[in-house]
Structure formats: C-alpha cells, structure tokens
Design an enzyme around this catalytic site. Sequence first.
Site, short mmCIF file in Angstrom:
data_model
loop_
_atom_site.label_atom_id
_atom_site.label_comp_id
_atom_site.label_asym_id
_atom_site.label_seq_id
_atom_site.Cartn_x
_atom_site.Cartn_y
_atom_site.Cartn_z
N GLY A 1 1.01 -0.70 0.30
CA GLY A 1 0.47 0.07 -0.18
C GLY A 1 1.07 1.43 0.33
N GLY B 1 8.36 -4.59 -8.33
CA GLY B 1 9.31 -3.46 -8.81
C GLY B 1 10.86 -4.02 -8.60
CE LYS C 1 12.45 1.34 -3.64
NZ LYS C 1 12.77 1.31 -1.97
CB SER D 1 10.77 4.46 -1.36
OG SER D 1 10.34 3.57 -0.40
CB VAL E 1 9.06 4.90 -10.89
CG1 VAL E 1 9.03 6.46 -11.54
CG2 VAL E 1 8.23 3.51 -12.27
CG HIS F 1 3.08 0.46 -5.85
ND1 HIS F 1 3.27 1.95 -4.81
CD2 HIS F 1 3.80 -0.53 -5.26
CE1 HIS F 1 3.92 1.33 -3.08
NE2 HIS F 1 4.15 -0.43 -4.32
#
Length: 282
Positions: free
Chosen positions: A31, A147, A149, A185, A176, A37
């Site tokens: 979330g 992701g 990341k 983040s 991103v 996301h």
Amino acid sequence: MFIVETVKEIRKIIKKEKREGKKIGLVPTMGYLHEGHLSLIKKAKEENDFVVVSVFVNPTQFGEGEDYESYPRELERDSNLAKSAGADILFHPFVGEMYPNGYNTYVETYKVTEKLCGASRPGHFRGVTTVVCKLFNIVAPHRAYFGQKDAQQVVVIKQMVRDLNMDIEIIPCPIVREKDGLALSSRNTYLNEEERRAGLILSKSLFKAKEMIENGERDGLKIKDFIVKNIQGEPLANIDYIEVVNSENLESMKKLEQEILIALAVKFGNTRLIDNMRIKIS
Ligand code: PAF
C-alpha cells in the site's frame, strides 16, 4: 473496482474470471501506492484481462524495532490510485485473515537471502516469501509484477517460484524515479527536507558508477570503493551496505562481466533507503 477482504470472496471472483478464460495479473503491494506501483498495475493491465492489487502490510517481514506500526496506511487513497491505473480488485485482507490463530507455516529460500538486505534484516525474506506464496495460492495469477527497486526480492521470489514449481510468470518492472533521481518508495514519506536532499547521493553515485563502467572500468572493488567514498562524503548518510554482485545469483563480483547489480542500503536519520542499478557488461 471494489475492495475484497476475505480469501473466500477473492477465490470465488477469480474462479469466475478464469472460467471465462481471463488471464489474471497480480500486483502485490504493502500500500501507500506511488507511481512505481502504478507502473506495475498499468503493465499488469496491458498484459492481462483482470488485475488484482493486494494491499497488505505484512507483519512477518518486519523485524523487531522496524517500522511495521508506523508504515503508512491509506486505503481510500490506494483504492482510488489503483482504480485509476486499471486495477479490477483491491485485495485488502486483515492480519487475522492471512495469519489466523494457530498459523504455523513459513516458506524460506536460502543462499540468495543471506546477503544484502537479508544480512541486515534477518527473517525479512522469510516473511516476504511466506506472504507472496500465500498470495499466489489465494489469487492463483498467471503473472505477478514486482518492482526492480527491490532487486533482491525479485531474485528471491524467482528462486521460490522455480524451486516450488509454481506456474506463475514473474515480471520485474523498472525502477521509477523522481525527476531529481530519488527512487520512489513508500518510505520516502519519512524523510525530512534535509534527509531527502541528502538521499539524492544514492542515485547520483549509481549513475556515476554506471558512467565509469560504460567508460571501461571492470574492477568491481574500484566501483564499490568509489560509491562508498562518494556516499561517505554526505554527512547525513549512514551506510548499511554497498555491493557489486552478479544480478542473477547475487554473488560478489571482482571482475565485472555478464550482468551486474550494484545494490545499496543507506540510512538517513531513521529512514533506511535502498536503491540499485543493473548494468549489462558488453
Ligand atoms: O515489495 C513489497 O511491497 C512487499 O515486500 C511485498 C512483495 C508486497 C510482500 O509483502
């Protein structure tokens, strides 16, 4: 789009969609959605007929003293954002739905979990593989989106899927970044203005290291030393780890070849940021 809270209900919906021959995409999240996301949800929508976004702050992947309690939770905001990116369902189970009384089963992947974030956060990946395995069993997607990341997380999940013969395609999606380079983040929200400014040293160092490699540097230790010194030059930065590894198996690399991953974790105040860069060596 609607919000579903129980395993029973989501299974019923997925069964119906599958009966109609629909391909299911899953985007697991904790979330507090951001553009990173949303890029996963958009890609899932492009490649599947029906997209489930899970929003679950998973207690088993947080260690003692970590930010489980304070992790940002804003379901209404998440649900609007997920809908705008193309989600069909938001799966938002309560902790007791995922881990009812008497819960006693964990999924653990070895070796690739022993270094980088796995070394600094013991038990973290055991929590991740457990909850992701549960989400895969509950939603039974054709594809799942993660992701890049969290590069180590992608490696760990791919290993779990391979080892446990899960019939799910894992799709890693690019990091991103904000315009100034900061990787998106949910935890960026913890940073004050000074810490956020200081945090830019991470992407700056990674991009400079990439340039060094493009200009012919092939010594992994030199790249690591360069990044360490660069980041140490930022007074607010407190290095957890900086590693240059093989992007597939996360083994350290002295001589750079194939595809490498430069991965780092650095604290700014109480906030631990991670970032990384994958580079193909020609
Ligand atoms: O990357 C995350 O947000 C989490 O680790 C995940 C994959 C949703 C599991 O809780």
